[in-house]
Design a protein around this motif. Structure first.
Motif, PDB file in Angstrom:
ATOM      1  N   ARG A  33       0.871  -1.196   0.130  1.00 43.32           N
ATOM      2  CA  ARG A  33      -0.062  -0.184   0.123  1.00 43.32           C
ATOM      3  C   ARG A  33       0.898   1.259   0.025  1.00 43.32           C
ATOM      4  N   LEU A  34       2.154   1.104   0.824  1.00 43.53           N
ATOM      5  CA  LEU A  34       2.892   2.239   0.472  1.00 43.53           C
ATOM      6  C   LEU A  34       3.490   2.668  -0.771  1.00 43.53           C
ATOM      7  N   LEU A  35       3.762   1.425  -1.544  1.00 48.15           N
ATOM      8  CA  LEU A  35       4.146   1.661  -2.869  1.00 48.15           C
ATOM      9  C   LEU A  35       3.042   2.429  -3.756  1.00 48.15           C
ATOM     10  N   LEU A  36       1.921   1.873  -3.694  1.00 42.77           N
ATOM     11  CA  LEU A  36       0.567   2.256  -4.442  1.00 42.77           C
ATOM     12  C   LEU A  36       0.449   3.712  -4.090  1.00 42.77           C
ATOM     13  N   PHE A  37       0.347   4.338  -2.548  1.00 41.55           N
ATOM     14  CA  PHE A  37       0.203   5.548  -2.476  1.00 41.55           C
ATOM     15  C   PHE A  37       1.304   6.362  -2.982  1.00 41.55           C
ATOM     16  N   GLU A  38       2.582   6.064  -2.898  1.00 41.49           N
ATOM     17  CA  GLU A  38       3.535   6.721  -3.357  1.00 41.49           C
ATOM     18  C   GLU A  38       3.407   6.852  -4.892  1.00 41.49           C
ATOM     19  N   ALA A  39       3.096   5.817  -5.782  1.00 42.11           N
ATOM     20  CA  ALA A  39       2.871   6.080  -7.164  1.00 42.11           C
ATOM     21  C   ALA A  39       1.908   6.872  -7.515  1.00 42.11           C
TER      22      ALA A  39
END
Length: 127
Positions: A33-39
Motif C-alpha cells: 500500500r505504501l508503494l501504491l500511495f507513493e505511485a
C-alpha cells in the motif's frame, strides 16, 4: 566443528522481516500500500499508479477503499475532468506514509540490533 564449512557464514548473514499494520486480522497498511500511495502521489493517477505497479485498476482501487474504510478516513481526493483531473493524497495520507516510513525504518533497526545480539556470537565462533 569449524571444518564443517560453517565458515561459509562469512557470506554475510542478515535478518529480513516484513511489517504491516492490521485491524481485526485484516491488512490496513504495509509495503504494498505504501508503494501504491507513493505511485499515486508521483503520477497523480490511480490508473497510472496501478500500471506502474503491474496491478489492475480494480485491485488498486480495492486496496485504497479497504484502507480508507479500516482507518475511517479519506486518503485520496479524486478529481474528474478539467486541468486537475486525477487523484491526490489527502494530508492524512501524507501523514500516514510518513509515519509508516519512520515506523518501518525504526523496526528494521530494532530487528538488526536483535539479530546482532543473538547471532553475532554464534557466527563469530565459525570464523
Amino acid at each position: 566443528m569449524k571444518d564443517n564449512k560453517i565458515s561459509d557464514l562469512q557470506v554475510k548473514l542478515s535478518p529480513r522481516s516484513k511489517i504491516w499494520i492490521e485491524s481485526q486480522g485484516e491488512v490496513v497498511f504495509g509495503r504494498g500500500r505504501l508503494l501504491l500511495f507513493e505511485a499515486i502521489s508521483e503520477t497523480g493517477s490511480i490508473r497510472q499508479a496501478a500500471t506502474k505497479l503491474n496491478m489492475s485498476y480494480r485491485a488498486a482501487w480495492g486496496k485504497i477503499k479497504a484502507t480508507e474504510e479500516r482507518l475511517g478516513m479519506k486518503l485520496l481526493e479524486k478529481n474528474t475532468g478539467g486541468h486537475k483531473s486525477g487523484a491526490e493524497l489527502t494530508p492524512e495520507a501524507v501523514e500516514l506514509l510518513e509515519s509508516y516510513g519512520k515506523f518501518k525504518e525504526e523496526s528494521e533497526e530494532a530487528v538488526n540490533k536483535l539479530f546482532a545480539k543473538y547471532f553475532d556470537g554464534f557466527i563469530n565462533k565459525f570464523r
